[in-house]
Design a protein around this motif. Structure first.
Motif, PDB file in Angstrom:
ATOM      1  N   GLN A  45       0.854  -1.180   0.000  1.00  0.00           N
ATOM      2  CA  GLN A  45       0.000   0.000   0.000  1.00  0.00           C
ATOM      3  C   GLN A  45       0.895   1.238   0.000  1.00  0.00           C
ATOM      4  O   GLN A  45       1.856   1.315   0.774  1.00  0.00           O
TER       5      GLN A  45
ATOM      6  N   ALA B 229      -9.815   7.034   6.692  1.00  0.00           N
ATOM      7  CA  ALA B 229      -9.414   5.676   7.067  1.00  0.00           C
ATOM      8  C   ALA B 229      -7.997   5.377   6.577  1.00  0.00           C
ATOM      9  O   ALA B 229      -7.229   4.674   7.249  1.00  0.00           O
ATOM     10  N   ASN B 230      -7.648   5.922   5.413  1.00  0.00           N
ATOM     11  CA  ASN B 230      -6.285   5.754   4.914  1.00  0.00           C
ATOM     12  C   ASN B 230      -5.281   6.364   5.892  1.00  0.00           C
ATOM     13  O   ASN B 230      -4.229   5.770   6.183  1.00  0.00           O
ATOM     14  N   GLN B 231      -5.586   7.569   6.370  1.00  0.00           N
ATOM     15  CA  GLN B 231      -4.690   8.231   7.309  1.00  0.00           C
ATOM     16  C   GLN B 231      -4.562   7.424   8.606  1.00  0.00           C
ATOM     17  O   GLN B 231      -3.459   7.278   9.152  1.00  0.00           O
ATOM     18  N   GLU B 232      -5.667   6.887   9.086  1.00  0.00           N
ATOM     19  CA  GLU B 232      -5.623   6.067  10.294  1.00  0.00           C
ATOM     20  C   GLU B 232      -4.778   4.815  10.067  1.00  0.00           C
ATOM     21  O   GLU B 232      -4.006   4.413  10.944  1.00  0.00           O
ATOM     22  N   ALA B 233      -4.922   4.204   8.887  1.00  0.00           N
ATOM     23  CA  ALA B 233      -4.146   3.006   8.581  1.00  0.00           C
ATOM     24  C   ALA B 233      -2.659   3.328   8.465  1.00  0.00           C
ATOM     25  O   ALA B 233      -1.803   2.537   8.885  1.00  0.00           O
TER      26      ALA B 233
ATOM     27  N   TYR C 224       0.890   5.208   0.600  1.00  0.00           N
ATOM     28  CA  TYR C 224       0.196   6.372   1.156  1.00  0.00           C
ATOM     29  C   TYR C 224       0.805   7.613   0.513  1.00  0.00           C
ATOM     30  O   TYR C 224       2.022   7.805   0.524  1.00  0.00           O
TER      31      TYR C 224
ATOM     32  N   ARG D 150      -3.235   4.719  -1.531  1.00  0.00           N
ATOM     33  CA  ARG D 150      -4.059   5.142  -0.400  1.00  0.00           C
ATOM     34  C   ARG D 150      -3.859   6.657  -0.218  1.00  0.00           C
ATOM     35  O   ARG D 150      -2.977   7.088   0.523  1.00  0.00           O
TER      36      ARG D 150
ATOM     37  N   ALA E 112      -1.385   3.662  11.930  1.00  0.00           N
ATOM     38  CA  ALA E 112      -1.360   2.345  12.559  1.00  0.00           C
ATOM     39  C   ALA E 112      -0.176   1.520  12.068  1.00  0.00           C
ATOM     40  O   ALA E 112       0.325   0.640  12.783  1.00  0.00           O
ATOM     41  N   SER E 113       0.296   1.822  10.857  1.00  0.00           N
ATOM     42  CA  SER E 113       1.436   1.072  10.298  1.00  0.00           C
ATOM     43  C   SER E 113       2.755   1.453  10.954  1.00  0.00           C
ATOM     44  O   SER E 113       3.745   0.737  10.826  1.00  0.00           O
TER      45      SER E 113
ATOM     46  N   GLU F  84     -13.201   7.350   3.457  1.00  0.00           N
ATOM     47  CA  GLU F  84     -12.157   6.414   3.054  1.00  0.00           C
ATOM     48  C   GLU F  84     -10.766   7.059   3.160  1.00  0.00           C
ATOM     49  O   GLU F  84      -9.800   6.410   3.566  1.00  0.00           O
TER      50      GLU F  84
END
Length: 215
Positions: free
Chosen positions: A6, A171-175, A8, A37, A178-179, A168
């Motif tokens: 993915q 959610a990308n920013q949160e993911a 970002y 993302r 989280a990474s 969405e």
């Protein structure tokens, strides 16, 4: 086995631009799918970011992005217009932002269709490659069609489902966070984040460890 990753990405980030064409080439050459993302840039997420930075930060960043482009032979010109409306003297971010929401939503809509990486590369070339008035005329339409997207359907989705696209993007920013990172460009592969346009060779090394094969 097709590997998965993915990416970002922000349309306002010059380093995202300096990375995405090379990631696209990697995905074309090897059996790996890189899902785009998109996230909103710091100017949207943290409007005071530029005011809080060291006075030398902006000057150094501008110098560095230009030499990175020269080093890799990547066309580079100041965006016309900047995707973010900002007073570069005071670093103040304007409340009215006519470009960044539209183009980021387009990127997310393209990602829904599995065309995000290609679309973002084509658009980033317009924004950061020096295209005059990239937001006008047929520039974006041509970029969408070169990416295999239906322009009318894309623009309709951006208008009619702005709220869903923004959810969405959030959610990308949160993911991303989280990474294990928060900035762009960050490529996440096998749960491991690689931040910056200067990590592509390291990404390739790690993918080779996981059995990366040529197409």
């Amino acid at each position: 086995m097709t590997l998965q990753a993915q990416l970002y990405f922000s349309f306002r980030s010059p380093y995202s631009y300096l990375a995405i064409g090379r990631y696209r080439a990697l995905a074309d050459m090897f059996d790996v799918e890189i899902d785009l993302r998109p996230v909103y840039p710091l100017a949207v997420r943290q409007p005071d970011f530029f005011e809080r930075n060291h006075p030398n930060w902006l000057g150094y960043t501008m110098r560095d992005m230009i030499r990175v482009a020269q080093f890799h032979g990547i066309p580079f010109g100041p965006p016309k217009p900047d995707p973010i409306v900002q007073d570069m003297k005071t670093r103040t971010i304007a409340e009215d932002q006519p470009h960044i929401y539209r183009i980021t939503r387009m990127g997310q809509a393209a990602a829904r269709e599995g065309k995000g990486l290609v679309f973002a590369d084509e658009v980033a070339r317009l924004i950061w490659g020096g295209a005059e008035g990239w937001n006008e005329g047929d520039h974006l339409k041509n970029a969408a069609e070169k990416s295999g997207l239906d322009w009318d359907a894309l623009t309709r989705t951006v208008v009619e489902d702005a709220e869903g696209l923004d959810a969405e993007i959030a959610a990308n920013q949160e993911a991303l966070e989280a990474s294990g990172h928060w900035g762009v460009p960050t490529l996440v592969f096998d749960g491991e984040p690689f931040f910056g346009q200067d990590r592509i060779e390291m990404v390739l090394w790690r993918m080779n460890e996981k059995g990366l094969a040529e197409r």
